[in-house]
Design a protein around this motif. Structure first.
Motif, PDB file in Angstrom:
ATOM      1  N   MET A 252     -31.455   8.371 -25.347  1.00 42.74           N
ATOM      2  CA  MET A 252     -31.694   6.569 -26.021  1.00 42.74           C
ATOM      3  C   MET A 252     -33.084   7.229 -25.500  1.00 42.74           C
ATOM      4  SD  MET A 252     -29.854   3.654 -24.445  1.00 42.74           S
ATOM      5  CE  MET A 252     -29.763   3.020 -23.423  1.00 42.74           C
ATOM      6  N   ASP A 253     -34.046   7.352 -26.419  1.00 45.14           N
ATOM      7  CA  ASP A 253     -35.010   6.860 -26.462  1.00 45.14           C
ATOM      8  C   ASP A 253     -36.308   5.753 -26.226  1.00 45.14           C
ATOM      9  OD1 ASP A 253     -35.474   9.948 -26.360  1.00 45.14           O
ATOM     10  OD2 ASP A 253     -35.994  10.212 -28.524  1.00 45.14           O
ATOM     11  N   ASN A 254     -35.928   5.132 -26.671  1.00 43.76           N
ATOM     12  CA  ASN A 254     -36.545   3.613 -26.656  1.00 43.76           C
ATOM     13  C   ASN A 254     -35.370   2.434 -26.163  1.00 43.76           C
ATOM     14  OD1 ASN A 254     -38.186   4.838 -28.637  1.00 43.76           O
ATOM     15  ND2 ASN A 254     -36.840   4.409 -30.817  1.00 43.76           N
ATOM     16  N   ILE A 255     -36.202   1.614 -25.240  1.00 42.22           N
ATOM     17  CA  ILE A 255     -36.051   0.625 -24.905  1.00 42.22           C
ATOM     18  C   ILE A 255     -34.985  -0.619 -25.336  1.00 42.22           C
ATOM     19  CG2 ILE A 255     -36.025  -1.592 -23.225  1.00 42.22           C
ATOM     20  CD1 ILE A 255     -39.187  -0.130 -22.328  1.00 42.22           C
ATOM     21  N   GLN A 256     -33.822  -1.003 -25.319  1.00 41.88           N
ATOM     22  CA  GLN A 256     -32.632  -1.425 -25.457  1.00 41.88           C
ATOM     23  C   GLN A 256     -33.158  -3.092 -25.389  1.00 41.88           C
ATOM     24  OE1 GLN A 256     -30.777  -0.056 -27.888  1.00 41.88           O
ATOM     25  NE2 GLN A 256     -32.577   1.846 -27.266  1.00 41.88           N
ATOM     26  N   LYS A 257     -32.429  -3.337 -25.838  1.00 45.36           N
ATOM     27  CA  LYS A 257     -32.690  -5.207 -26.145  1.00 45.36           C
ATOM     28  C   LYS A 257     -30.860  -5.658 -24.710  1.00 45.36           C
ATOM     29  CE  LYS A 257     -34.017  -6.652 -30.461  1.00 45.36           C
ATOM     30  NZ  LYS A 257     -34.459  -8.005 -31.504  1.00 45.36           N
ATOM     31  N   ASN A 258     -30.323  -4.418 -24.436  1.00 48.99           N
ATOM     32  CA  ASN A 258     -29.764  -5.173 -24.173  1.00 48.99           C
ATOM     33  C   ASN A 258     -29.493  -4.634 -22.076  1.00 48.99           C
ATOM     34  OD1 ASN A 258     -26.815  -5.124 -21.527  1.00 48.99           O
ATOM     35  ND2 ASN A 258     -25.930  -5.787 -23.421  1.00 48.99           N
ATOM     36  N   LEU A 259     -29.939  -5.838 -21.339  1.00 47.58           N
ATOM     37  CA  LEU A 259     -30.071  -5.194 -19.842  1.00 47.58           C
ATOM     38  C   LEU A 259     -29.912  -4.676 -19.423  1.00 47.58           C
ATOM     39  CD1 LEU A 259     -33.067  -5.852 -17.692  1.00 47.58           C
ATOM     40  CD2 LEU A 259     -32.160  -8.311 -17.444  1.00 47.58           C
ATOM     41  N   ASP A 260     -28.818  -4.615 -18.983  1.00 51.48           N
ATOM     42  CA  ASP A 260     -27.543  -4.224 -18.171  1.00 51.48           C
ATOM     43  C   ASP A 260     -27.564  -2.581 -18.412  1.00 51.48           C
ATOM     44  OD1 ASP A 260     -26.982  -5.903 -16.435  1.00 51.48           O
ATOM     45  OD2 ASP A 260     -25.676  -6.416 -17.463  1.00 51.48           O
ATOM     46  N   ASP A 261     -27.419  -2.407 -20.115  1.00 54.10           N
ATOM     47  CA  ASP A 261     -27.773  -1.196 -20.592  1.00 54.10           C
ATOM     48  C   ASP A 261     -28.803  -0.594 -20.248  1.00 54.10           C
ATOM     49  OD1 ASP A 261     -24.872  -1.815 -21.553  1.00 54.10           O
ATOM     50  OD2 ASP A 261     -26.027  -1.789 -23.767  1.00 54.10           O
ATOM     51  N   ASN A 262     -30.179  -0.828 -20.388  1.00 51.96           N
ATOM     52  CA  ASN A 262     -31.374  -0.682 -19.748  1.00 51.96           C
ATOM     53  C   ASN A 262     -31.650  -0.173 -18.143  1.00 51.96           C
ATOM     54  OD1 ASN A 262     -32.595  -0.390 -22.507  1.00 51.96           O
ATOM     55  ND2 ASN A 262     -33.191  -3.281 -22.212  1.00 51.96           N
ATOM     56  N   ILE A 263     -30.596  -0.662 -17.382  1.00 53.26           N
ATOM     57  CA  ILE A 263     -30.759  -0.590 -16.326  1.00 53.26           C
ATOM     58  C   ILE A 263     -30.108   0.429 -15.507  1.00 53.26           C
ATOM     59  CG2 ILE A 263     -29.731  -1.455 -13.788  1.00 53.26           C
ATOM     60  CD1 ILE A 263     -30.901  -4.206 -14.699  1.00 53.26           C
ATOM     61  N   GLN A 264     -28.446   0.375 -16.161  1.00 51.55           N
ATOM     62  CA  GLN A 264     -27.678   1.757 -15.514  1.00 51.55           C
ATOM     63  C   GLN A 264     -28.665   3.501 -16.848  1.00 51.55           C
ATOM     64  OE1 GLN A 264     -24.893   2.067 -14.260  1.00 51.55           O
ATOM     65  NE2 GLN A 264     -25.024   3.691 -14.566  1.00 51.55           N
ATOM     66  N   HIS A 265     -29.153   3.524 -17.931  1.00 49.83           N
ATOM     67  CA  HIS A 265     -29.677   3.826 -17.880  1.00 49.83           C
ATOM     68  C   HIS A 265     -30.759   4.281 -17.268  1.00 49.83           C
ATOM     69  CE1 HIS A 265     -30.164   7.000 -20.904  1.00 49.83           C
ATOM     70  NE2 HIS A 265     -31.695   7.288 -21.147  1.00 49.83           N
ATOM     71  N   ILE A 266     -32.241   3.762 -17.209  1.00 53.72           N
ATOM     72  CA  ILE A 266     -33.103   4.188 -15.527  1.00 53.72           C
ATOM     73  C   ILE A 266     -32.206   4.474 -14.288  1.00 53.72           C
ATOM     74  CG2 ILE A 266     -34.626   3.552 -14.547  1.00 53.72           C
ATOM     75  CD1 ILE A 266     -35.614   1.472 -16.834  1.00 53.72           C
ATOM     76  N   LYS A 267     -31.179   4.180 -13.726  1.00 54.01           N
ATOM     77  CA  LYS A 267     -29.918   4.479 -12.905  1.00 54.01           C
ATOM     78  C   LYS A 267     -30.381   6.253 -13.118  1.00 54.01           C
ATOM     79  CE  LYS A 267     -28.752   0.417 -10.295  1.00 54.01           C
ATOM     80  NZ  LYS A 267     -27.908  -0.132 -10.150  1.00 54.01           N
ATOM     81  N   ASN A 268     -29.795   6.439 -14.236  1.00 59.34           N
ATOM     82  CA  ASN A 268     -28.916   7.627 -14.755  1.00 59.34           C
ATOM     83  C   ASN A 268     -29.985   8.627 -14.534  1.00 59.34           C
ATOM     84  OD1 ASN A 268     -26.441   6.609 -14.680  1.00 59.34           O
ATOM     85  ND2 ASN A 268     -26.275   6.216 -17.005  1.00 59.34           N
ATOM     86  N   LEU A 269     -31.456   8.718 -15.086  1.00 62.25           N
ATOM     87  CA  LEU A 269     -32.001   8.953 -15.172  1.00 62.25           C
ATOM     88  C   LEU A 269     -32.510   9.939 -13.850  1.00 62.25           C
ATOM     89  CD1 LEU A 269     -34.490   7.370 -18.115  1.00 62.25           C
ATOM     90  CD2 LEU A 269     -33.353   9.950 -17.898  1.00 62.25           C
ATOM     91  N   PHE A 270     -32.397   8.072 -13.330  1.00 63.16           N
ATOM     92  CA  PHE A 270     -33.496   9.012 -11.576  1.00 63.16           C
ATOM     93  C   PHE A 270     -31.470   9.405 -10.422  1.00 63.16           C
ATOM     94  CE2 PHE A 270     -36.976   6.346 -12.728  1.00 63.16           C
ATOM     95  CZ  PHE A 270     -37.643   6.828 -11.971  1.00 63.16           C
ATOM     96  N   ASN A 271     -31.051   9.926 -10.996  1.00 63.49           N
ATOM     97  CA  ASN A 271     -29.566  10.652 -10.932  1.00 63.49           C
ATOM     98  C   ASN A 271     -28.937   9.963  -9.610  1.00 63.49           C
ATOM     99  OD1 ASN A 271     -29.612  13.760 -12.617  1.00 63.49           O
ATOM    100  ND2 ASN A 271     -31.473  13.304 -11.375  1.00 63.49           N
ATOM    101  N   GLN A 272     -28.723   8.127  -9.553  1.00 60.99           N
ATOM    102  CA  GLN A 272     -28.500   7.086  -8.723  1.00 60.99           C
ATOM    103  C   GLN A 272     -29.486   7.339  -7.490  1.00 60.99           C
ATOM    104  OE1 GLN A 272     -25.825   4.908  -9.892  1.00 60.99           O
ATOM    105  NE2 GLN A 272     -25.852   5.814 -12.132  1.00 60.99           N
ATOM    106  N   THR A 273     -30.507   7.921  -7.313  1.00 59.58           N
ATOM    107  CA  THR A 273     -31.272   7.806  -6.700  1.00 59.58           C
ATOM    108  C   THR A 273     -30.685   6.241  -5.141  1.00 59.58           C
ATOM    109  OG1 THR A 273     -32.922   8.089  -5.312  1.00 59.58           O
ATOM    110  CG2 THR A 273     -33.306   7.042  -7.235  1.00 59.58           C
TER     111      THR A 273
END
Length: 477
Positions: free
Chosen positions: A1-22
Motif C-alpha cells: 500500500m502507498d497511502n497511510i491508513q487510518k489504522n495505527l497498528d497497521d501503519n506501524i507494522q507496515h513501516i517496520k516491514n519497510l525498514f526490515n524490522q531494523t
C-alpha cells in the motif's frame, strides 16, 4: 500500500516491514487528548535524531495538547502545538520513510490517514578545518565539510545577498542523497544553468557515495581532461559564482563542483588574488611547470635516441649514456612507475611510516640504481624535475591528465622523435578545441579568442577591474 491508513497498528507494522524490522527504528506509542483515550505513535531512527528536541518540542506539546487528533486537530498541531521550525504533513508511506532516514520524526494518529513530519535530525560531523589540498599562504583557511547544510552556511557567510539561489535535489533510487545547485541570480550564465539542470534531471542511479558521478553527468562526454573544477575552499566557490558559474555540492563530500571550467582555470590559485607581486610570473611558472611535467621525459629520450651522435663524448657520457644497463626510454618508464608507486604509498600508509618509506625509496631509486649502473644520473634528475613540476597542478584537476600525456608523448618520442612530438601536440590542441564544458569551449578565451577575457588568464589583471567586469561564455554556437 502507498497511502497511510487510518489504522495505527497497521501503519506501524507496515513501516517496520519497510525498514526490515531494523532494531534502531524506535516506535513510541502515546495516549493523548483530554481523556487520554486517543492513540498516536512517534517513529524515528535512534542515533541520528536529537532526543532532547523530540522530548521537549514534540512529545511534551502533544501530551499537553487538548485537541482531538482529527484533520482540524492535526492542522492545529502543525501550526500551534509542535514547537519546531520545520513541520509538514505527509499522506504517503514513501514520504514518511524518506523523512525518517533523513533524521526526521514521524507522528501517526489512530483514525487519521495524515502524518506529521518534524525535523529532529542530529548528524555527527567534524569541525571546520583547513582545506588540506588547497593550502594558500593568504586568505581564508577553512575548507568545506561533508555536511551539506554546513557548507551552505559557510558559503552564505561569504555571499551576503538574496540573489544567492540554492536548488535542492534528491538523487538515488535505493538511498537518496541530497545535492544543491548554487548560483547567483542575475549573474549566472542562463545557458550554463539550463544545461546543468537538464543533465541532473536525467540522472538515475541507485545511490551516490561520491561526487564523481555528478561530475560525469554534468560533463556529458568522455574526456581525458576534467571538464569540471572541484574545490575544497568556500572562497574559490564564491568567486566562481560571482563570475557567473554554477556550483554543485553533494551531501557527504567535502568538495564543491564548479562548472563551466576551462583549461586556464587549472593554473589559477586562491592566493593569486591576495598578493600584489606575481601577477605575471606565477601563472607563467605554472604553465612552464606543466609543460616540463608532460614533455621533459620525452625530450630526454628524443635527444638520446636521435641526436646523441651530434654531441661530444664527454657530453654523451655526462647526460645520456655511460654504460648503463637500461636505455633512456626504459629508464623513464621504470622511474615514473616507481615514483608513482612511492607517491601513492605515502598517501595510504600510516604517517609514522612515511619517513621509513622515504629512506628506502631514496636508497633503492637513487643511490643503488645509479651506483649499479642501472639508471643514468641525468635520467634520475629528469624524472625528479618532472615530478616536482607536476605538483604545481596536481591538486587542480590536471594530475591524471599529466600522467596520461606524459606516457603518450614518451612513447611517441621513442619512435618518432621531435617530429612525432610536434604532430602529437598538434593533435592534442585540435582535440582540446573540440572539448566543451556545458557548452563552453575548453580552450576559451584563447580558442575562440576573446580579448576582453584575457585579463584573468595568462596573468592576473587589476583586481578592481576584475571585480566590476561582467563575464560571458561562448555557447555551442
Amino acid at each position: 500500500m502507498d497511502n497511510i491508513q487510518k489504522n495505527l497498528d497497521d501503519n506501524i507494522q507496515h513501516i517496520k516491514n519497510l525498514f526490515n524490522q531494523t532494531s534502531d527504528l524506535v516506535v513510541r506509542k502515546l495516549k493523548i487528548g483530554i481523556e487520554k483515550s486517543e492513540h498516536a505513535a512517534i517513529i524515528y531512527i535512534d542515533g541520528i535524531v536529537d532526543s532532547e528536541i523530540i522530548q521537549d518540542f514534540v512529545i511534551k506539546p502533544i501530551l499537553n495538547s487538548k485537541e482531538r487528533p482529527e484533520i482540524k486537530g492535526i492542522i492545529n498541531l502543525i501550526g500551534e502545538v509542535i514547537e519546531s521550525a520545520n513541520v509538514k504533513k505527509g499522506t504517503k508511506f514513501q514520504e514518511i520513510t524518506d523523512a525518517i532516514v533523513n533524521g526526521k520524526t514521524a507522528i501517526l494518529f489512530e483514525g487519521n490517514d495524515i502524518g506529521i513530519i518534524v525535523d529532529t535530525a542530529k548528524w555527527n560531523e567534524r569541525s571546520l578545518e583547513e582545506a588540506p589540498g588547497e593550502r594558500a599562504p593568504r586568505g581564508p583557511v577553512i575548507g568545506l565539510t561533508e555536511k551539506l547544510k554546513t557548507n551552505i552556511n559557510i558559503l552564505r557567510s561569504n555571499i551576503k545577498t538574496p540573489e544567492l539561489c540554492v536548488e535542492n535535489k534528491e538523487v538515488g533510487l535505493i538511498s537518496k542523497t541530497q545535492i544543491s545547485v548554487i548560483y547567483l541570480n542575475g549573474i549566472v550564465d542562463k545557458g550554463v544553468l539550463e544545461k546543468v539542470q537538464s543533465r541532473l534531471s536525467n540522472l538515475s542511479v541507485k545511490y551516490i557515495l561520491q561526487a564523481r558521478i555528478i561530475e560525469e553527468v554534468i560533463e556529458g562526454q568522455k574526456s581525458v581532461f576534467s571538464l569540471n573544477k572541484t574545490t575544497e575552499r568556500p572562497d574559490v566557490l564564491a568567486s566562481s559564482l560571482y563570475e557567473g558559474k554554477v556550483g554543485i555540492i553533494v551531501e557527504g563530500t567535502p568538495l564543491a563542483i564548479i562548472t563551466p571550467t576551462v583549461f586556464i582555470d587549472a593554473f589559477q590559485t586562491a592566493d593569486d588574488y591576495y598578493f600584489k607581486v606575481g601577477r605575471f610570473t606565477n601563472r607563467f611558472i605554472r604553465f612552464f611547470g606543466f609543460f616540463l611535467s608532460v614533455y621533459l621525459p620525452a625530450i630526454y629520450v628524443t635527444l638520446e635516441n636521435f641526436y646523441q651522435n651530434e654531441y661530444s663524448k664527454k657530453i654523451v657520457k655526462s647526460f645520456f649514456s655511460d654504460g648503463e644497463l637500461l636505455p633512456a626510454f626504459w629508464e623513464m618508464v621504470i622511474l615514473i612507475i616507481l615514483l608513482r608507486i612511492f607517491i601513492d604509498t605515502t598517501f595510504r600508509i600510516p604517517k609514522s611510516s612515511i619517513i621509513i618509506i622515504s629512506l628506502v625509496a631514496t636508497v633503492v631509486i637513487g643511490e643503488t640504481a645509479v651506483t649499479a649502473k642501472i639508471i643514468h644520473p641525468a635520467g634520475l634528475i629528469t624524472i625528479g624535475i618532472t615530478f616536482l613540476t607536476s605538483f604545481l597542478t596536481i591538486y587542480r584537476d590536471l594530475a591524471d591528465v599529466t600522467t596520461t600525456l606524459r606516457f603518450l608523448f614518451l612513447l611517441v618520442a621513442n619512435f618518432f622523435g621531435f617530429t612525432g612530438l610536434i604532430v602529437g601536440t598538434t593533435l592534442l590542441i585540435l582535440y582540446m578545441t573540440n572539448l566543451k564544458s556545458v557548452g563552453v569551449p575548453y580552450l576559451s578565451p584563447l580558442i575562440p579568442f576573446k580579448y576582453e577575457e584575457l585579463k584573468d588568464t595568462l596573468y592576473r589583471g587589476d583586481l578592481k577591474s576584475l571585480i566590476n567586469s561582467k563575464h560571458s561564455y561562448p555557447d555551442d554556437n
